[in-house]
Design an enzyme around this catalytic site. Sequence first.
Site, mmCIF file in Angstrom:
data_model
loop_
_atom_site.group_PDB
_atom_site.id
_atom_site.type_symbol
_atom_site.label_atom_id
_atom_site.label_comp_id
_atom_site.label_asym_id
_atom_site.label_seq_id
_atom_site.Cartn_x
_atom_site.Cartn_y
_atom_site.Cartn_z
ATOM 1 N N LYS A 113 -46.476 -14.843 9.101
ATOM 2 C CA LYS A 113 -46.092 -14.047 10.027
ATOM 3 C C LYS A 113 -45.034 -14.580 10.952
ATOM 4 O O LYS A 113 -44.003 -14.088 11.333
ATOM 5 C CB LYS A 113 -47.282 -13.552 10.995
ATOM 6 C CG LYS A 113 -46.924 -12.883 12.440
ATOM 7 C CD LYS A 113 -46.536 -11.531 12.007
ATOM 8 C CE LYS A 113 -45.937 -10.993 13.330
ATOM 9 N NZ LYS A 113 -45.311 -9.558 13.085
ATOM 10 N N CYS A 117 -42.072 -10.732 20.082
ATOM 11 C CA CYS A 117 -42.197 -11.399 18.705
ATOM 12 C C CYS A 117 -41.074 -12.303 18.440
ATOM 13 O O CYS A 117 -41.434 -13.477 18.571
ATOM 14 C CB CYS A 117 -42.281 -10.224 17.653
ATOM 15 S SG CYS A 117 -43.677 -9.440 17.755
#
Length: 404
Positions: free
Chosen positions: A182, A236
């Site tokens: 991720k 993010c």
Amino acid sequence: MSGKEVVGIDINEDIVNSLNNGIVHIEEPGLDKLVAMLFASGKIIAKKKPEPADVFIIAVPTPIKEDKTANLDYVIEATKSILPCIREGNVVIIESTISPRTTIDIVKPILAASKLKVGEEIYLAHCPERVLPGQIMRELVENDRVIGGVNLRSAQKAAEVYRAFVKGELLLTDATTAEMCKLMENTYRDVNIALANEIVKISNSLGINAHEVISYANRHPRVNIHQPGPGVGGHCLAVDPYFIVEAAPKEAKMIALAREINSSMPQYVVEQVERLVPSDSKVAILGITYKGNIDDTRESPAEHVIDLLIEQGYKVVVHDPHVKEYYHPLFDIEDALNNSDCALILTDHNEFRNLKPDIFNKMRKKIILDTKDCLTGFEGTDISLYKIGHIWSTVDKLALANVG
Ligand SMILES: NC(=O)c1ccc[n+]([C@@H]2O[C@H](COP(=O)([O-])OP(=O)(O)OC[C@H]3O[C@@H](n4cnc5c(N)ncnc54)[C@H](O)[C@@H]3O)[C@@H](O)[C@H]2O)c1
């Protein structure tokens, strides 16, 4: 819909109340109708405290602290909050983006306090969320998922949960590999954008058009340079690379440098504005979200651009058709542009892509700096349109001579 019964837990009472009334608090196409329908049917209910369940999915924020280290407090608190509800056979899944080894080193010991053996009597896995805001409804179902267990049994148990609604492939691995997958997805994009931003700086000093360089280079079948801009924002891309830098500071050199380059872009944008208009000018900011067509301003480079402009003495007015509240007053587009000396586009909302030259008629000086390469069709007008990647090419220098 898979027919499961769902309890959504949030410590924010306003969110719980609004969801139970069928109202979503975020902008996401298609989510409002689905939530209204599911809450009305009683299949979902929102509560402030966890209660016993078969599966616990933790998707709380993981921001960075001032010193750019990971703030795992929300994950720790949320994990502790489910402890009294944990029963044998339960599956616990962390969906939050977390630093490498968090599942093993932090979450697992907290769950072990339940006296149930993690991996044997209860199962623990990390399955990072990888949806794109604006496309969540589709991507939640279609995207492949990486599922990292603290052991194989945990990964398999977690995979059973996702099999109920995911059409994409379920890729089973260990927890730390899933965490790094991720983080690397977002880091890859951050580094790629840093490369594009560096091309902007190089092209401007060479007097060529960076957008042309990037689009023509991307015609090569194995090249995919991302788009440059005023910096990288959001919770993010602008955050996750720091988790890797914190975990491996000696090794993560390129990742740290990419963060530095992207973080330098607001200052770079302000320097270009300074070359276009003097510091007592009025600058109309168009777009403050961290990307186009969303309402999210978290970590958005716009905030830095605005603060730096004000520090330099500019009068700043802000417009964003997607944002209702901001730390600066918001204006509609006509009022923002009225009597301004420079329009500064920081976000590529569709509304801006469709802007026609007429809307800029009431500006005092018709100068636009488009940092997202989104305006087209301004040739032959009396508007000086500059793009971040080709501000100082020969043609634009001629246009600049006529400014003011
Ligand atoms: N939103 C996305 O598109 C996206 C995509 C990929 C990964 N992620 C990751 O998912 C995680 C969550 O992101 P988000 O955007 O949904 O965050 P968010 O801030 O929008 O929502 C998180 C919610 O968690 C609640 N919360 C905090 N502590 C809690 C607790 N102890 N118990 C219950 N609720 C609690 C907050 O009140 C908040 O409403 C982050 O780690 C993020 O990096 C998000």
